[in-house]
Design an enzyme around this catalytic site. Sequence first.
Site, PDB file in Angstrom:
ATOM      1  N   ARG A 180     -54.097 -45.812 -16.987  1.00 58.47           N
ATOM      2  CA  ARG A 180     -53.178 -44.575 -16.210  1.00 58.47           C
ATOM      3  C   ARG A 180     -53.186 -45.314 -14.564  1.00 58.47           C
ATOM      4  O   ARG A 180     -52.513 -45.398 -13.963  1.00 58.47           O
ATOM      5  CB  ARG A 180     -53.324 -43.346 -16.426  1.00 58.47           C
ATOM      6  CG  ARG A 180     -52.748 -43.032 -18.073  1.00 58.47           C
ATOM      7  CD  ARG A 180     -53.291 -41.642 -18.482  1.00 58.47           C
ATOM      8  NE  ARG A 180     -51.616 -40.151 -17.735  1.00 58.47           N
ATOM      9  CZ  ARG A 180     -51.916 -39.469 -17.311  1.00 58.47           C
ATOM     10  NH1 ARG A 180     -52.762 -38.747 -18.075  1.00 58.47           N
ATOM     11  NH2 ARG A 180     -50.737 -38.659 -16.968  1.00 58.47           N
ATOM     12  N   CYS A 238     -56.423 -35.799 -10.792  1.00 60.57           N
ATOM     13  CA  CYS A 238     -56.242 -36.423 -11.985  1.00 60.57           C
ATOM     14  C   CYS A 238     -54.342 -36.648 -12.457  1.00 60.57           C
ATOM     15  O   CYS A 238     -53.786 -36.724 -11.263  1.00 60.57           O
ATOM     16  CB  CYS A 238     -56.814 -35.882 -13.300  1.00 60.57           C
ATOM     17  SG  CYS A 238     -56.286 -33.571 -12.978  1.00 60.57           S
TER      18      CYS A 238
END
Length: 283
Positions: A180, A238
Site C-alpha cells: 500500500r 497509516c
Amino acid sequence: MNAIISAPELASALTGENPPVLLDVRWQLTMSKASGQPPFDGRATYESGHIPGAVYVDLDRELASAPGARGRHPLPDLAEFGTAMRRAGVSSATPVIVYDGGQGWAAARAWWLLRWTGHSDVRVLDGGLPTWQGPLETSVPTPAEGDFEPVPGATGLLDADGAAALARSGVLLDARAGERYRGEVEPIDPVGGHIPGALSAPTNDNVGADGRFLPAEELRARFKTLGATEGTEVGVYCGSGVSAAHQALALAVAGIPSALYVGSWSEWSSDASRPVAVGADPQ
C-alpha cells in the site's frame, strides 16, 4: 511506566489493592462492500465472552467521530469521548488496561487517546485476549461512573500540514503494508502511494509470530535503522489512524516519543491537491 502488560501481570493486577479499569476494544477492519462480508460485530463478540469485569468500548462510535473529509477514523468529539470513558468507569487516579482480539491496533487506539487526553496510567495487554489464560464471562458489568475529564495534549498530534513538514524535517513512518505504501494496491482509499518523504515501516514488523511486541531493545534497533534516534522528531500515520496508534505504542515500548497523524492516508488522499509518492523511494 511500561506501556504494555502481560497476561500474568494483568491477572495479578486485577486482584491487587487498586485494580485497573479493564476495557475491551475488539474491532476489525471489514471491507464489506468489496468482499460481501458482514461488518464485524465487536459487541456481540464481547458478549460471547470477555475477561471478567471488562467493559466494551466501540472504536467506531466512541474512539472516533463519523468518517468524512478528516478521514475514516477522525478524532472523537472530546466531550462524547469523556462521557464514554466515564461510563466505562475510567477515573484519573485509576489504572486502565485495554485489550482487543490480539492484533493490538484497536487497543492501541484507546491507549493513545487516553494518554493524549491526559490519563497517566494506561497500558495495553500484550498479545490481546488470546494470551489470557483465566476464565471468561458473558455478563455485562455496570461499573461505577468514573471522573476522567479528557484534556487534549499540547503535543503528540499531527495534521496533514504537520505530517508533510515532519517528513522533511524529521522521520515520518507509514505503518501500512508495504504494497500500500508503494501504491501497488489500494483497497480502500481513492489513490495508492504515500506522503512524500515518509518511510515504510509496516506495524506488523513490531511483533513476533505470537502477536506480542518484540523486546524493547529489538524495537529500538528497528527504529534506529529508520532514523528514529534520540533527538529526532518522529511521526506516524497509516490508513485511518488505527494501526498507526499501534506503531506509536511500539515506539513508546522502545522509549521513543512520537506524534500521530490521525487523519492519515484516508484524509491525505481525499484531497487531490496533496502530492502523492509511489514506489519504494520515499520521495
